[in-house]
Design a protein around this motif. Sequence first.
Motif, PDB file in Angstrom:
ATOM      1  N   LEU A 161       5.612  89.051  62.421  1.00 63.62           N
ATOM      2  CA  LEU A 161       4.690  89.049  61.084  1.00 63.62           C
ATOM      3  C   LEU A 161       5.635  90.026  60.093  1.00 63.62           C
ATOM      4  CD1 LEU A 161       1.226  89.684  62.432  1.00 63.62           C
ATOM      5  CD2 LEU A 161       2.234  87.683  61.132  1.00 63.62           C
ATOM      6  N   LEU A 162       6.066  90.897  60.221  1.00 66.65           N
ATOM      7  CA  LEU A 162       6.955  91.911  59.513  1.00 66.65           C
ATOM      8  C   LEU A 162       8.007  91.241  59.171  1.00 66.65           C
ATOM      9  CD1 LEU A 162       6.524  95.556  61.108  1.00 66.65           C
ATOM     10  CD2 LEU A 162       5.535  94.813  58.885  1.00 66.65           C
ATOM     11  N   ALA A 163       8.629  90.451  59.747  1.00 67.85           N
ATOM     12  CA  ALA A 163      10.050  89.559  59.300  1.00 67.85           C
ATOM     13  C   ALA A 163       9.551  89.047  58.425  1.00 67.85           C
ATOM     14  CB  ALA A 163      10.699  89.162  60.627  1.00 67.85           C
ATOM     15  N   LYS A 164       8.416  87.828  58.633  1.00 65.24           N
ATOM     16  CA  LYS A 164       7.974  86.844  57.812  1.00 65.24           C
ATOM     17  C   LYS A 164       7.501  87.700  56.271  1.00 65.24           C
ATOM     18  CE  LYS A 164       5.930  83.653  60.777  1.00 65.24           C
ATOM     19  NZ  LYS A 164       4.559  83.137  61.524  1.00 65.24           N
ATOM     20  N   ALA A 165       6.978  88.846  56.448  1.00 64.72           N
ATOM     21  CA  ALA A 165       6.631  89.628  55.021  1.00 64.72           C
ATOM     22  C   ALA A 165       7.791  90.063  54.557  1.00 64.72           C
ATOM     23  CB  ALA A 165       5.755  91.077  55.488  1.00 64.72           C
ATOM     24  N   ARG A 166       8.917  90.351  55.301  1.00 67.47           N
ATOM     25  CA  ARG A 166      10.394  90.840  54.542  1.00 67.47           C
ATOM     26  C   ARG A 166      10.696  89.625  53.700  1.00 67.47           C
ATOM     27  NH1 ARG A 166      11.519  92.813  59.188  1.00 67.47           N
ATOM     28  NH2 ARG A 166      10.740  94.691  59.673  1.00 67.47           N
ATOM     29  N   GLU A 167      10.794  88.434  54.332  1.00 67.36           N
ATOM     30  CA  GLU A 167      11.294  87.512  53.879  1.00 67.36           C
ATOM     31  C   GLU A 167      10.484  86.922  52.717  1.00 67.36           C
ATOM     32  OE1 GLU A 167      11.204  84.253  56.891  1.00 67.36           O
ATOM     33  OE2 GLU A 167      12.564  85.155  58.189  1.00 67.36           O
ATOM     34  N   ALA A 168       9.332  87.121  52.509  1.00 67.72           N
ATOM     35  CA  ALA A 168       8.533  86.642  51.657  1.00 67.72           C
ATOM     36  C   ALA A 168       8.635  87.565  50.187  1.00 67.72           C
ATOM     37  CB  ALA A 168       6.902  86.632  51.862  1.00 67.72           C
ATOM     38  N   ASP A 169       8.950  88.857  50.552  1.00 66.28           N
ATOM     39  CA  ASP A 169       9.109  90.079  49.518  1.00 66.28           C
ATOM     40  C   ASP A 169      10.608  89.570  48.871  1.00 66.28           C
ATOM     41  OD1 ASP A 169       6.778  91.410  49.868  1.00 66.28           O
ATOM     42  OD2 ASP A 169       7.928  92.723  50.959  1.00 66.28           O
ATOM     43  N   ALA A 170      11.565  88.993  49.913  1.00 66.76           N
ATOM     44  CA  ALA A 170      12.807  88.731  49.470  1.00 66.76           C
ATOM     45  C   ALA A 170      12.880  87.429  48.333  1.00 66.76           C
ATOM     46  CB  ALA A 170      13.928  88.575  50.694  1.00 66.76           C
ATOM     47  N   GLU A 171      11.814  86.542  48.874  1.00 60.49           N
ATOM     48  CA  GLU A 171      11.733  85.466  47.953  1.00 60.49           C
ATOM     49  C   GLU A 171      11.291  85.828  46.557  1.00 60.49           C
ATOM     50  OE1 GLU A 171      11.760  81.544  46.704  1.00 60.49           O
ATOM     51  OE2 GLU A 171      12.822  82.351  48.248  1.00 60.49           O
ATOM     52  N   VAL A 172      10.168  86.847  46.445  1.00 57.00           N
ATOM     53  CA  VAL A 172       9.623  87.018  45.197  1.00 57.00           C
ATOM     54  C   VAL A 172      10.549  88.179  44.540  1.00 57.00           C
ATOM     55  CG1 VAL A 172       7.756  88.703  44.313  1.00 57.00           C
ATOM     56  CG2 VAL A 172       7.172  87.154  46.123  1.00 57.00           C
ATOM     57  N   ALA A 173      11.508  88.626  45.276  1.00 55.71           N
ATOM     58  CA  ALA A 173      12.484  89.676  44.359  1.00 55.71           C
ATOM     59  C   ALA A 173      13.414  88.480  43.753  1.00 55.71           C
ATOM     60  CB  ALA A 173      13.126  90.569  45.123  1.00 55.71           C
ATOM     61  N   ARG A 174      13.857  87.616  44.509  1.00 54.43           N
ATOM     62  CA  ARG A 174      14.835  86.555  44.047  1.00 54.43           C
ATOM     63  C   ARG A 174      14.388  85.892  42.788  1.00 54.43           C
ATOM     64  NH1 ARG A 174      15.599  81.656  44.157  1.00 54.43           N
ATOM     65  NH2 ARG A 174      13.934  80.971  45.594  1.00 54.43           N
ATOM     66  N   ARG A 175      12.998  85.248  43.094  1.00 53.12           N
ATOM     67  CA  ARG A 175      12.557  84.612  41.889  1.00 53.12           C
ATOM     68  C   ARG A 175      12.222  85.428  40.528  1.00 53.12           C
ATOM     69  NH1 ARG A 175       8.100  80.671  44.195  1.00 53.12           N
ATOM     70  NH2 ARG A 175       9.155  79.342  45.401  1.00 53.12           N
ATOM     71  N   SER A 176      12.005  86.808  40.699  1.00 55.90           N
ATOM     72  CA  SER A 176      11.690  87.731  39.544  1.00 55.90           C
ATOM     73  C   SER A 176      12.951  88.278  38.948  1.00 55.90           C
ATOM     74  CB  SER A 176      10.563  88.581  39.956  1.00 55.90           C
ATOM     75  OG  SER A 176      11.270  89.611  41.038  1.00 55.90           O
ATOM     76  N   ALA A 177      14.173  88.001  39.566  1.00 56.12           N
ATOM     77  CA  ALA A 177      15.318  88.352  39.262  1.00 56.12           C
ATOM     78  C   ALA A 177      15.439  88.297  37.529  1.00 56.12           C
ATOM     79  CB  ALA A 177      16.537  88.320  40.007  1.00 56.12           C
TER      80      ALA A 177
END
Length: 158
Positions: free
Chosen positions: A112-128
Motif C-alpha cells: 500500500l505504501l508503494a502504491k501511495a508513493r507511485e500516486a504521489d510521484a504521478e501527482v508531482a509529475r503532472r503538477s511540474a
Amino acid sequence: MADPARARKLAKRISQIVASAIEHEVKDTRLDYVTITDTKVTGDLHDATVYYTVLGEKLDVPPDFAGAAAALESARGMLRTKVGQGTGVRYTPTLTFVADTIPEESKRIEDLLAKAREADAEVARRSAGAQHAGEPDPYKAPRETEDDDEFAEEESRG
C-alpha cells in the motif's frame, strides 16, 4: 488477577521454553521452519496464546501452515509439560497456537505504501509545469479611493 509484570515475564519464559522444545526435543519435521514470535498470557495466568510463523523451505516454496498447525496441535501436551517443568508455576497454562499474521500484514502495508508513493510521484509529475488558476495574487487589496484621502485630510485638520 496476577501482576501484569509477572504475566509478561511468564509469557516471555513460555516463548523461550516452547521455542527450545520445538528446536531440540520435538521430532516432527513439519516444525523445522516454525518460529515462535510472541506469547500472550491471560491475567489469571491460566491460558497462554503462542503466536508462530512458518517460513518456506526455500524462497520460492510457500510455507506449510496446515502441516505446522497440525504438528503443534499434536505436540501440545508435551509442550505444556515442558512449560510446567520450566516455569514452576502452580497451574500450568493451557497452550493455544495461533499463526502470526504480522509478516503478511506488513507485506500488505508495504504494498500500500508503494502504491501511495507511485500516486504521489504521478501527482508531482503532472503538477511540474502547472500554474495556478486565476490571478497570481488571489487576495484583493483594499481599494484606495479619492474620497478616503479627502476624508483623512479633513479629520487631520479638524
